[in-house]
Design an enzyme around this catalytic site. Structure first.
Site, PDB file in Angstrom:
ATOM      1  N   GLU A  16       0.827  -1.219   0.000  1.00  0.00           N
ATOM      2  CA  GLU A  16       0.000   0.000   0.000  1.00  0.00           C
ATOM      3  C   GLU A  16       0.858   1.264   0.000  1.00  0.00           C
ATOM      4  OE1 GLU A  16      -2.952  -0.227   3.120  1.00  0.00           O
ATOM      5  OE2 GLU A  16      -4.210  -1.456   1.834  1.00  0.00           O
ATOM      6  N   GLU A  74      -6.684  -7.817  -0.534  1.00  0.00           N
ATOM      7  CA  GLU A  74      -7.080  -7.733   0.868  1.00  0.00           C
ATOM      8  C   GLU A  74      -8.530  -7.307   0.976  1.00  0.00           C
ATOM      9  OE1 GLU A  74      -4.915  -5.125   3.424  1.00  0.00           O
ATOM     10  OE2 GLU A  74      -2.977  -5.701   2.612  1.00  0.00           O
TER      11      GLU A  74
HETATM   12  C1  GLA Z   1      -4.276  -2.390   4.906  1.00  0.00           C
HETATM   13  C2  GLA Z   1      -2.908  -3.008   5.125  1.00  0.00           C
HETATM   14  C3  GLA Z   1      -2.938  -4.180   6.050  1.00  0.00           C
HETATM   15  C4  GLA Z   1      -3.844  -3.933   7.214  1.00  0.00           C
HETATM   16  C5  GLA Z   1      -5.226  -3.613   6.698  1.00  0.00           C
HETATM   17  C6  GLA Z   1      -6.243  -3.419   7.805  1.00  0.00           C
HETATM   18  O1  GLA Z   1      -4.952  -2.875   3.841  1.00  0.00           O
HETATM   19  O2  GLA Z   1      -2.289  -3.383   3.924  1.00  0.00           O
HETATM   20  O3  GLA Z   1      -1.620  -4.400   6.504  1.00  0.00           O
HETATM   21  O4  GLA Z   1      -3.368  -2.859   7.961  1.00  0.00           O
HETATM   22  O5  GLA Z   1      -5.158  -2.410   5.973  1.00  0.00           O
HETATM   23  O6  GLA Z   1      -7.489  -3.042   7.325  1.00  0.00           O
END
Ligand code: GLA
Length: 637
Positions: A145, A301
């Protein structure tokens, strides 16, 4: 291997090794076939500078391989270890207000820091060498991210990098002075060394400096990504590479990023308590398919139930995880992954749901996880083929950055405008592609351009060509107001689009709410074909029709009698201009007209709240209120 990928972030370093054995058993039970390992492992992998401890990760990867689980292996650069900033505090990022951000959380690095870059590169090289030929390795997961917490850094190191970026772009300081309009407010620069990032200032900062800093910041993060990609490519030319995107994420221009991944992947956390969530996540999924050039992508995710970062974190309703997962599959996802496998017992995300919840496997979440794994295994035949859209919405990061700057005619929110126009298509279960400004649009039967505030000559030429070749185009207010230097072209707004649309805009008249507590922003009645009874919201303006029909008018206030909706016919093509944001009913009516003209029909059985989508011979009927999905062969329609 064509099966839908199923799994999630796996962080075994948070658990004693006895738990790893149980993890593997449970992964098999759930049908997990891909896990993302090592995202936040830097401090475990390199506990002291230059000393790597890979033995534990060897055991994790070997164990997964034996269990038949493939690995999306992270480069572990997302969260530098405390020792790095203890030795080199200058690698910590600084906000516009001059606050230095410290370790103890994550992502505490300045994207331009040579210290961070050098140490990250060394780590990536070590990981690639050690695991490049590991049989479990399926995919590289670069960083995590990018820009999620720190997208812009204003430190002195960043200032130097920004100046180099400006020199590359402008060549001379005279050219920068012209582009930035520094004759205004005595901002003229004598040399690049006088230029700073747009740090906190007495009042409005230079708009072109701001957007250049946005462009620089997106490029600088992309540069980090590309540096890792180069190392991985050299070590493992055949292993595909991804980095996880975050849907409509303002700081990073994903059109530029998408060129540097082999597989587009997305993180998506819609709020289970928000009734707009199915439409919002559909919009983000459609963006991923578009970034992937119409090919499948990966849901990297999502949460099995609640997240832990909203003020109040609603769990997913029974059936909702399945409904939202199948929605992603229907819109082109080849994999459904989660953050995270096992819910943490310590740390800042211990209340974020996992596939294996705190309460264990005698739980509704686990039962839903197992059932979904089994169901996805039966849908393998969709893998590799993404559904096609006939409608496109133009999405442009420059316009996003410029529209939401300080000192604009009104505080408009770009994603809200995109969503306002996306929604009527979603309610009809019509897929929408997002198109890059300037792209060839000839594959689409209908194109909508919401508030493309900044327009390059190429972007305007693409829209014009589309209409002249017989396309149907709807352009909204606040399009083509500025050129890429953020300068206005005098003579009536809309730039060269005045020719295409046959109208010109004389003056803006946004609908301002009185600055009183609880005051509602006003609306203005609309009158005319299809829009009778609807209202104009957020915006009105004074539009002159030169060579078009006025289809609907503003019916109240100072703009009464001025055109609100115009249409120009150019051969087979039609160019519509809408000078406001019609209310929901008005947008719906207008989209219905445009779809009828374009000959696009709604899927049978689709209605608001019930999505009906087809992918590779499967039909997915998703009832979002009931959280149910029927999956059947498409031929049974
Ligand atoms: C992001 C991050 C993860 C985690 C999620 C929680 O997507 O990539 O490591 O922190 O948020 O929602």
């Amino acid at each position: 291997m064509s099966r839908i990928r199923y799994g999630g972030d796996y962080n075994p370093e948070q658990w004693p090794e006895e738990v790893w054995a149980e993890d593997r058993v449970l992964m098999r039970r759930a049908g997990v076939n891909l896990v993302t390992v090592g995202v936040f492992s830097w401090a475990e992998l390199e506990p002291r500078e230059g000393e790597y401890e890979f033995a534990w990760l060897d055991r994790v990867l070997d164990g997964l391989h034996e269990a038949g689980v493939r690995v999306d292996l992270a480069t572990a650069t997302a969260s530098p270890p405390p020792w790095l900033s203890a030795r080199h505090p200058e690698m910590l990022p600084v906000t516009a207000e001059g606050v230095r951000l410290h370790p103890g959380s994550r992502q505490q690095y300045c994207p331009s820091s040579p210290v961070y870059r050098e140490h990250a590169a060394r780590l990536v090289r070590a990981i690639a060498e050690r695991y490049g030929s590991h049989p479990a390795l399926e995919l590289w997961h670069v960083n995590n991210e990018y820009g999620c917490h720190v997208s812009h850094c204003y430190c002195d190191v960043s200032a130097e990098a920004f100046r180099r970026w400006l020199v590359r772009g402008y060549g001379t300081v005279e050219e920068l002075n012209r582009a930035w309009g520094t004759a205004f407010w005595s901002q003229r620069y004598g040399g690049f060394e006088e230029v700073w990032p747009p740090r906190a200032a007495p009042t409005f900062r230079n708009p072109t400096q701001l957007i250049d800093f946005d462009r620089f910041s997106s490029d600088e993060l992309l540069d980090l990504h590309r540096a890792e990609v180069a190392i991985l490519r050299e070590a493992t030319p055949d292993v595909p590479i991804t980095t996880n995107f975050m849907g409509f994420f303002k700081p990073t221009d994903y059109w530029r990023w998408a060129e540097h991944v082999d597989l587009v992947s997305n993180d998506s956390y819609p709020d289970p308590a928000d009734p707009r969530s199915p439409a919002l996540s559909a919009m983000s999924q459609d963006l991923m398919r578009s970034l992937a050039g119409g090919r499948p992508w990966l849901l990297m995710e999502q949460a099995s139930s609640a997240v832990n970062w909203r003020a109040v974190n609603a769990p997913k309703r029974p059936g909702q995880m399945r409904a939202w997962s199948l929605q992603a599959v229907a819109r082109g996802a080849d994999g459904i992954l989660f953050f995270q496998w096992r819910q943490s017992v310590a740390g800042a995300e211990k209340f974020h749901s996992g596939l294996v919840p705190h309460a264990g496997t005698d739980t509704r979440v686990w039962r839903e996880v197992e059932a979904l794994g089994a169901e996805l295994a039966g849908l393998s035949d969709v893998v590799g083929e993404a559904p096609r859209a006939r409608v496109a919405i133009v999405l442009d990061w420059d316009s996003w950055w410029a529209l939401e700057q300080e000192a604009t005619p009104a505080s408009l929110l770009y994603p809200n405008l995109l969503f306002a126009w996306y929604r009527p298509f979603f309610d009809r279960s019509l897929l929408v592609d997002f198109a890059r400004a300037g792209a060839d649009l000839s594959a689409y039967d209908l194109v909508v351009v919401p508030a493309m505030h900044v327009a390059s000559p190429a972007a305007i030429a693409a829209l014009d060509a589309y209409v002249r070749q017989g396309g149907r185009l709807l352009v909204t207010f606040q399009t083509a107001i500025l050129d890429p230097d953020l300068h206005v072209q005098p003579g009536g707004y809309l730039g060269a689009l005045r020719e295409t649309l046959g109208v010109r805009v004389e003056e803006f008249a946004p609908l301002a709410a009185p600055e009183l507590p609880g005051a509602e922003p006003p609306v203005v009645a609309l009158a005319g074909s299809g829009l009778d009874g609807s209202t104009a919201t957020q915006w009105t303006e004074y539009v002159h029709v030169a060579d078009a029909e006025a289809v609907a008018m503003f019916a109240e206030g100072d703009v009464a009698g001025w055109p609100a909706l115009t249409r120009r016919t150019l051969g087979e093509g039609k160019a519509w201009y809408v000078a406001t944001l019609p209310d929901e009913a008005g947008r719906d009516a207008l989209v219905a007209t445009l779809l009828a003209e374009a000959g696009i029909e709604v899927a049978r059985g689709a209605r608001p709240g019930r999505e009906v989508l087809e992918r590779a011979g499967r039909r997915f009927a998703i009832d979002h209120a009931a959280c149910t999905v029927e999956v059947e062969p498409a031929s049974r329609r």
